[in-house]
Design a protein around this motif. Structure first.
Motif, PDB file in Angstrom:
ATOM      1  N   MET A   1       0.834  -1.207   0.000  1.00 50.77           N
ATOM      2  CA  MET A   1       0.000   0.000   0.000  1.00 50.77           C
ATOM      3  C   MET A   1       0.862   1.248   0.000  1.00 50.77           C
ATOM      4  O   MET A   1       0.606   2.204  -0.747  1.00 50.77           O
ATOM      5  N   GLN A   2       1.884   1.253   0.842  1.00 52.60           N
ATOM      6  CA  GLN A   2       2.763   2.417   0.901  1.00 52.60           C
ATOM      7  C   GLN A   2       3.495   2.621  -0.422  1.00 52.60           C
ATOM      8  O   GLN A   2       3.661   3.752  -0.892  1.00 52.60           O
ATOM      9  N   SER A   3       3.902   1.543  -1.051  1.00 53.34           N
ATOM     10  CA  SER A   3       4.588   1.641  -2.348  1.00 53.34           C
ATOM     11  C   SER A   3       3.662   2.228  -3.408  1.00 53.34           C
ATOM     12  O   SER A   3       4.082   3.058  -4.231  1.00 53.34           O
ATOM     13  N   ILE A   4       2.404   1.812  -3.399  1.00 55.08           N
ATOM     14  CA  ILE A   4       1.447   2.360  -4.357  1.00 55.08           C
ATOM     15  C   ILE A   4       1.213   3.845  -4.092  1.00 55.08           C
ATOM     16  O   ILE A   4       1.199   4.663  -5.020  1.00 55.08           O
ATOM     17  N   ALA A   5       1.032   4.212  -2.820  1.00 60.50           N
ATOM     18  CA  ALA A   5       0.828   5.616  -2.478  1.00 60.50           C
ATOM     19  C   ALA A   5       2.016   6.473  -2.899  1.00 60.50           C
ATOM     20  O   ALA A   5       1.853   7.600  -3.373  1.00 60.50           O
ATOM     21  N   SER A   6       3.216   5.939  -2.753  1.00 60.77           N
ATOM     22  CA  SER A   6       4.417   6.663  -3.178  1.00 60.77           C
ATOM     23  C   SER A   6       4.473   6.771  -4.692  1.00 60.77           C
ATOM     24  O   SER A   6       4.893   7.800  -5.246  1.00 60.77           O
ATOM     25  N   GLU A   7       4.037   5.713  -5.371  1.00 55.75           N
ATOM     26  CA  GLU A   7       4.084   5.700  -6.832  1.00 55.75           C
ATOM     27  C   GLU A   7       3.111   6.704  -7.442  1.00 55.75           C
ATOM     28  O   GLU A   7       3.468   7.464  -8.348  1.00 55.75           O
ATOM     29  N   VAL A   8       1.871   6.716  -6.953  1.00 53.03           N
ATOM     30  CA  VAL A   8       0.900   7.642  -7.531  1.00 53.03           C
ATOM     31  C   VAL A   8       1.160   9.076  -7.076  1.00 53.03           C
ATOM     32  O   VAL A   8       0.808  10.033  -7.767  1.00 53.03           O
ATOM     33  N   ASN A   9       1.768   9.235  -5.882  1.00 49.26           N
ATOM     34  CA  ASN A   9       2.260  10.530  -5.408  1.00 49.26           C
ATOM     35  C   ASN A   9       1.164  11.599  -5.340  1.00 49.26           C
ATOM     36  O   ASN A   9       1.401  12.764  -5.648  1.00 49.26           O
ATOM     37  N   LEU A  10      -0.024  11.190  -4.920  1.00 50.21           N
ATOM     38  CA  LEU A  10      -1.105  12.134  -4.676  1.00 50.21           C
ATOM     39  C   LEU A  10      -1.114  12.499  -3.187  1.00 50.21           C
ATOM     40  O   LEU A  10      -0.474  11.830  -2.379  1.00 50.21           O
ATOM     41  N   PRO A  11      -1.836  13.544  -2.806  1.00 52.20           N
ATOM     42  CA  PRO A  11      -1.842  13.915  -1.387  1.00 52.20           C
ATOM     43  C   PRO A  11      -2.213  12.760  -0.464  1.00 52.20           C
ATOM     44  O   PRO A  11      -1.680  12.659   0.646  1.00 52.20           O
ATOM     45  N   MET A  12      -3.143  11.879  -0.909  1.00 47.72           N
ATOM     46  CA  MET A  12      -3.517  10.738  -0.085  1.00 47.72           C
ATOM     47  C   MET A  12      -4.033   9.620  -0.981  1.00 47.72           C
ATOM     48  O   MET A  12      -4.598   9.876  -2.048  1.00 47.72           O
ATOM     49  N   SER A  13      -3.820   8.384  -0.539  1.00 48.64           N
ATOM     50  CA  SER A  13      -4.381   7.205  -1.193  1.00 48.64           C
ATOM     51  C   SER A  13      -5.178   6.424  -0.164  1.00 48.64           C
ATOM     52  O   SER A  13      -4.743   6.257   0.977  1.00 48.64           O
ATOM     53  N   ALA A  14      -6.345   5.959  -0.577  1.00 54.58           N
ATOM     54  CA  ALA A  14      -7.221   5.167   0.286  1.00 54.58           C
ATOM     55  C   ALA A  14      -7.280   3.739  -0.240  1.00 54.58           C
ATOM     56  O   ALA A  14      -7.384   3.516  -1.453  1.00 54.58           O
ATOM     57  N   PHE A  15      -7.231   2.779   0.684  1.00 57.04           N
ATOM     58  CA  PHE A  15      -7.293   1.365   0.335  1.00 57.04           C
ATOM     59  C   PHE A  15      -8.496   0.763   1.046  1.00 57.04           C
ATOM     60  O   PHE A  15      -8.594   0.849   2.281  1.00 57.04           O
ATOM     61  N   VAL A  16      -9.417   0.199   0.280  1.00 49.96           N
ATOM     62  CA  VAL A  16     -10.661  -0.320   0.850  1.00 49.96           C
ATOM     63  C   VAL A  16     -10.803  -1.802   0.510  1.00 49.96           C
ATOM     64  O   VAL A  16     -10.497  -2.234  -0.602  1.00 49.96           O
ATOM     65  N   LYS A  17     -11.274  -2.560   1.498  1.00 47.05           N
ATOM     66  CA  LYS A  17     -11.523  -3.987   1.302  1.00 47.05           C
ATOM     67  C   LYS A  17     -12.794  -4.374   2.041  1.00 47.05           C
ATOM     68  O   LYS A  17     -12.955  -4.083   3.229  1.00 47.05           O
ATOM     69  N   ALA A  18     -13.713  -5.058   1.334  1.00 44.06           N
ATOM     70  CA  ALA A  18     -14.960  -5.501   1.941  1.00 44.06           C
ATOM     71  C   ALA A  18     -14.681  -6.509   3.045  1.00 44.06           C
ATOM     72  O   ALA A  18     -13.882  -7.436   2.871  1.00 44.06           O
ATOM     73  N   GLN A  19     -15.357  -6.307   4.182  1.00 41.80           N
ATOM     74  CA  GLN A  19     -15.178  -7.198   5.328  1.00 41.80           C
ATOM     75  C   GLN A  19     -16.357  -8.145   5.509  1.00 41.80           C
ATOM     76  O   GLN A  19     -16.276  -9.094   6.289  1.00 41.80           O
ATOM     77  N   THR A  20     -17.457  -7.881   4.803  1.00 46.57           N
ATOM     78  CA  THR A  20     -18.652  -8.714   4.923  1.00 46.57           C
ATOM     79  C   THR A  20     -19.168  -9.042   3.529  1.00 46.57           C
ATOM     80  O   THR A  20     -18.936  -8.298   2.559  1.00 46.57           O
ATOM     81  N   SER A  21     -19.895 -10.133   3.422  1.00 50.79           N
ATOM     82  CA  SER A  21     -20.396 -10.578   2.120  1.00 50.79           C
ATOM     83  C   SER A  21     -21.417  -9.609   1.530  1.00 50.79           C
ATOM     84  O   SER A  21     -21.565  -9.524   0.308  1.00 50.79           O
ATOM     85  N   ASP A  22     -22.115  -8.856   2.384  1.00 47.22           N
ATOM     86  CA  ASP A  22     -23.102  -7.905   1.869  1.00 47.22           C
ATOM     87  C   ASP A  22     -22.479  -6.563   1.497  1.00 47.22           C
ATOM     88  O   ASP A  22     -23.186  -5.631   1.098  1.00 47.22           O
TER      89      ASP A  22
END
Length: 290
Positions: A38-59
């Motif tokens: 995640m940190q490598s991607i955030a450094s690569e895109v070099n935007l003010p912030m990067s958000a990483f989201v992952k579903a925790q429930t089937s719904d």
């Protein structure tokens, strides 16, 4: 090689290349991504912030949310949360109209508004006044702006301990003067006077416009000086309780008058909660391989 959907979103704006930009990476329920990647991607895109989201429930009603700037993991970011909500609710069009984010800042609620705006619920960050004599106020403001404050204007300083932010409330200054201030700061001078190891300086004033209640500019303090934040959701979790206590405002139409600019609607249903509504625009959509 795993591949993930990635979006670049301009938050708190209805126009491309306005507001504040964030990357949003969507991690499927059956895949994983470690924080180093995640940190490598955030450094690569070099935007003010990067958000990483992952579903925790089937719904798909609960998502894990982490924020990274180009150099470090972040404890809280309002505009990247808005961007994540926009991707999930407006672009991917989840069946639910509301979702929850399990984040480092706690569980945050997001829902889709009637005009496709994203409505976020954040904890309030009320500030307390800094008890320095008036002469120190002007000295500190001079350190931040590089020029003296107009004689008609006043500055009162507040500190928000939850966010570790300094807040400078200006009065006697109109919208054009506020937007035109050249914030060429000396953070060391301000720190020395206020003895606060703050991370962000939030300048705010009441607006004279009929369609706006507050105007703000926000700067992150670092070793090189300041970086101006284009639009800052987290700062408005401080502005909301401040304006509520001082001016009795429970609903604030806010404009952050940075170079890119952005707008949001802020509401305080109770003293502990700040509800922020804003639009977002998708600028880039693609895939990234890790």
């Amino acid at each position: 090689m795993p591949t993930f959907e990635i979006y670049v979103v301009d938050a708190f704006t209805t126009a491309r290349f306005g507001g504040n930009a964030a990357a949003v990476v969507v991690i499927p329920h059956d895949k994983d991504m470690n924080e180093a990647t995640m940190q490598s991607i955030a450094s690569e895109v070099n935007l003010p912030m990067s958000a990483f989201v992952k579903a925790q429930t089937s719904d798909q009603a609960l998502y894990k949310l982490l924020w990274f700037n180009p150099t470090a993991k972040a404890a809280f970011c309002g505009h990247a949360t808005l961007a994540a909500g926009h991707v999930l609710l407006n672009i991917l069009k989840l069946p639910a109209t509301s979702i929850q984010f399990d984040s480092p800042a706690g569980v945050l609620n997001a829902r889709k508004g009637s005009a496709d705006e994203i409505v976020l619920q954040f904890p309030s960050s009320p500030p307390t006044v800094v008890t320095e004599p008036p002469s120190a106020y002007r000295t500190v403001l001079h350190a931040f702006t590089g020029l003296p404050l107009a004689e008609t204007a006043t500055a009162v300083f507040y500190y928000a301990p939850r966010a570790n932010d300094l807040v400078i409330l200006l009065d006697g200054i109109d919208d054009a003067e506020f937007a035109a201030l050249d914030f060429a700061p000396s953070a060391d001078a301000a720190r020395e006077i206020l003895t606060l190891n703050m991370r962000t300086a939030v300048f705010v004033a009441r607006s004279q416009r009929d369609d706006t209640d507050s105007i703000a500019r926000v700067f992150h303090i670092n070793n090189a000086g300041f970086d101006e934040d284009q639009v800052t959701g987290s700062a408005h979790t401080i502005i909301a309780p401040l304006f509520s206590s001082l001016f009795g405002m429970q609903r604030i139409r806010a404009h952050q008058c940075s170079r890119r600019g952005g707008r949001m609607l802020i509401e305080m249903p109770d003293s502990d909660t700040v509800v922020i509504s804003g639009n977002a625009v998708t600028v880039i959509q693609g895939n990234i391989s890790t």
